[in-house]
Design a protein around this motif. Structure first.
Motif, PDB file in Angstrom:
ATOM      1  N   SER A   1      -6.485  14.821  -8.547  1.00  0.00           N
ATOM      2  CA  SER A   1      -5.879  14.115  -7.458  1.00  0.00           C
ATOM      3  C   SER A   1      -4.569  13.368  -8.018  1.00  0.00           C
ATOM      4  CB  SER A   1      -6.927  13.046  -7.110  1.00  0.00           C
ATOM      5  OG  SER A   1      -6.388  12.319  -5.958  1.00  0.00           O
ATOM      6  N   PHE A   2      -3.761  13.476  -7.194  1.00  0.00           N
ATOM      7  CA  PHE A   2      -2.282  13.065  -7.553  1.00  0.00           C
ATOM      8  C   PHE A   2      -1.673  12.042  -6.494  1.00  0.00           C
ATOM      9  CE2 PHE A   2      -2.524  17.055  -9.716  1.00  0.00           C
ATOM     10  CZ  PHE A   2      -2.507  16.795 -10.995  1.00  0.00           C
ATOM     11  N   GLY A   3      -0.944  11.106  -6.961  1.00  0.00           N
ATOM     12  CA  GLY A   3      -0.299  10.282  -6.160  1.00  0.00           C
ATOM     13  C   GLY A   3      -1.016   9.022  -5.792  1.00  0.00           C
ATOM     14  N   ALA A   4      -0.164   8.037  -5.082  1.00  0.00           N
ATOM     15  CA  ALA A   4      -0.874   6.495  -4.675  1.00  0.00           C
ATOM     16  C   ALA A   4      -1.658   6.822  -3.556  1.00  0.00           C
ATOM     17  CB  ALA A   4       0.211   5.532  -4.893  1.00  0.00           C
ATOM     18  N   GLY A   5      -1.090   7.707  -2.715  1.00  0.00           N
ATOM     19  CA  GLY A   5      -1.807   7.702  -1.409  1.00  0.00           C
ATOM     20  C   GLY A   5      -1.323   6.674  -0.367  1.00  0.00           C
ATOM     21  N   ALA A   6      -2.095   6.224   0.614  1.00  0.00           N
ATOM     22  CA  ALA A   6      -1.487   5.131   1.449  1.00  0.00           C
ATOM     23  C   ALA A   6      -2.811   4.317   1.695  1.00  0.00           C
ATOM     24  CB  ALA A   6      -0.937   5.705   2.833  1.00  0.00           C
ATOM     25  N   LEU A   7      -2.440   3.023   1.822  1.00  0.00           N
ATOM     26  CA  LEU A   7      -3.413   1.859   2.003  1.00  0.00           C
ATOM     27  C   LEU A   7      -3.035   1.399   3.224  1.00  0.00           C
ATOM     28  CD1 LEU A   7      -2.770  -0.195  -1.228  1.00  0.00           C
ATOM     29  CD2 LEU A   7      -4.861   1.043  -0.591  1.00  0.00           C
ATOM     30  N   LEU A   8      -4.313   1.306   4.200  1.00  0.00           N
ATOM     31  CA  LEU A   8      -4.302   0.819   5.356  1.00  0.00           C
ATOM     32  C   LEU A   8      -5.218  -0.499   5.639  1.00  0.00           C
ATOM     33  CD1 LEU A   8      -4.861   4.189   5.506  1.00  0.00           C
ATOM     34  CD2 LEU A   8      -3.836   3.663   7.740  1.00  0.00           C
ATOM     35  N   TYR A   9      -4.716  -1.223   6.598  1.00  0.00           N
ATOM     36  CA  TYR A   9      -5.275  -2.511   6.839  1.00  0.00           C
ATOM     37  C   TYR A   9      -5.832  -2.640   8.394  1.00  0.00           C
ATOM     38  CZ  TYR A   9      -5.800  -7.937   7.410  1.00  0.00           C
ATOM     39  OH  TYR A   9      -6.287  -8.859   7.818  1.00  0.00           O
ATOM     40  N   ALA A  10      -6.945  -3.190   8.589  1.00  0.00           N
ATOM     41  CA  ALA A  10      -7.167  -3.242  10.058  1.00  0.00           C
ATOM     42  C   ALA A  10      -8.123  -4.792  10.114  1.00  0.00           C
ATOM     43  CB  ALA A  10      -8.178  -2.182  10.433  1.00  0.00           C
ATOM     44  N   PRO A  11      -8.384  -5.251  11.589  1.00  0.00           N
ATOM     45  CA  PRO A  11      -9.136  -6.221  11.597  1.00  0.00           C
ATOM     46  C   PRO A  11     -10.653  -5.752  11.723  1.00  0.00           C
ATOM     47  CG  PRO A  11      -7.307  -5.978  13.277  1.00  0.00           C
ATOM     48  CD  PRO A  11      -7.348  -4.916  12.574  1.00  0.00           C
ATOM     49  N   LEU A  12     -11.478  -6.596  11.324  1.00  0.00           N
ATOM     50  CA  LEU A  12     -13.080  -6.147  11.376  1.00  0.00           C
ATOM     51  C   LEU A  12     -13.389  -5.617  12.754  1.00  0.00           C
ATOM     52  CD1 LEU A  12     -15.034  -9.248   9.978  1.00  0.00           C
ATOM     53  CD2 LEU A  12     -14.694  -7.019   8.827  1.00  0.00           C
ATOM     54  N   GLY A  13     -14.215  -4.462  12.686  1.00  0.00           N
ATOM     55  CA  GLY A  13     -14.673  -3.883  14.130  1.00  0.00           C
ATOM     56  C   GLY A  13     -13.706  -2.618  14.280  1.00  0.00           C
ATOM     57  N   THR A  14     -12.519  -2.606  13.910  1.00  0.00           N
ATOM     58  CA  THR A  14     -11.755  -1.362  14.213  1.00  0.00           C
ATOM     59  C   THR A  14     -12.399  -0.282  13.898  1.00  0.00           C
ATOM     60  OG1 THR A  14      -9.761  -3.064  13.512  1.00  0.00           O
ATOM     61  CG2 THR A  14      -9.474  -0.534  13.838  1.00  0.00           C
ATOM     62  N   THR A  15     -12.219   0.845  15.028  1.00  0.00           N
ATOM     63  CA  THR A  15     -12.770   2.059  14.893  1.00  0.00           C
ATOM     64  C   THR A  15     -12.412   2.743  13.652  1.00  0.00           C
ATOM     65  OG1 THR A  15     -12.597   2.226  17.492  1.00  0.00           O
ATOM     66  CG2 THR A  15     -12.786   4.181  16.293  1.00  0.00           C
ATOM     67  N   LEU A  16     -13.296   3.680  13.291  1.00  0.00           N
ATOM     68  CA  LEU A  16     -13.229   4.372  11.975  1.00  0.00           C
ATOM     69  C   LEU A  16     -12.620   5.788  12.291  1.00  0.00           C
ATOM     70  CD1 LEU A  16     -16.594   3.992  10.196  1.00  0.00           C
ATOM     71  CD2 LEU A  16     -14.472   2.856   9.619  1.00  0.00           C
TER      72      LEU A  16
END
Length: 193
Positions: A12-27
């Motif tokens: 597995s290579f690279g940092a990828g992408a980090l995401l943020y969401a409020p509690l209860g956001t749809t998966l």
């Protein structure tokens, strides 16, 4: 006796992408085709931006041993706790990311465009909010979601000369969701299974 070829294909290579969401956001629905995730992250998930050196996922078990005078070896090792989380150093400094790093607060704006004024006040003690943290790999074959996370790191913003830009170092600890899971890891395709 030879052991055969040692596998080297699930790197597995690279940092990828980090995401943020409020509690209860749809998966995410985690739709897989061609051994990659093909669905978009649902509304409410936002990209956090670039980091200084990617992120680190941590998972640690606390254990203790059961001892008996009649045995030199422990009789059993028992789990006494666990902790998991993710730490990273956000390089994009703006009021919204600072609010996320402070676990909430009051962000107000007045004006617009070139005259916009943003005012952030940290949350009152005990009024901090939890969030959701997500990650997707660069090759779109891995995902992680913590459905309840809390930023516990010491926020120290260093301002230095030259190209050493300021950043927001954060450490989110994962708390159990309704099912008792601190996070969920998904992978796409047989190679990642």
């Amino acid at each position: 006796m030879p052991v055969g070829s040692i596998p080297k294909n699930a790197l597995s290579f690279g940092a990828g992408a980090l995401l943020y969401a409020p509690l209860g956001t749809t998966l995410p629905t985690n739709t897989v085709a061609g051994s990659v995730f093909t669905d978009n992250w649902p509304a409410g998930w936002v990209l956090l931006g670039v980091t200084r050196e990617g992120h680190e996922l941590s998972y640690e078990l606390d254990t203790d041993t059961v001892e008996a005078a009649e045995y030199l070896d422990p009789l059993a090792t028992v789990t006494t706790g666990r902790s998991s989380g993710m730490s990273f150093d956000l390089m994009q400094i703006h009021a919204t990311n600072l609010k996320r790093a402070l676990n909430g607060g009051t962000l107000t704006t007045s004006g617009s465009g070139a005259t916009q004024l943003n005012t952030l006040k940290p949350p009152q003690i005990g009024q901090e909010v939890r969030c959701m943290i997500g990650w997707e790999s660069t090759d779109v074959t891995e995902r992680i979601v913590a459905q309840q996370a809390f930023q516990v790191g010491s926020l120290s913003i260093a301002r230095r000369k030259g190209a050493d830009n300021a950043s927001l170092p954060v450490e989110f600890k994962f708390e159990p969701d309704a099912n008792g899971d601190p996070f969920t890891y998904w992978s796409a395709g047989a190679l990642r299974g």
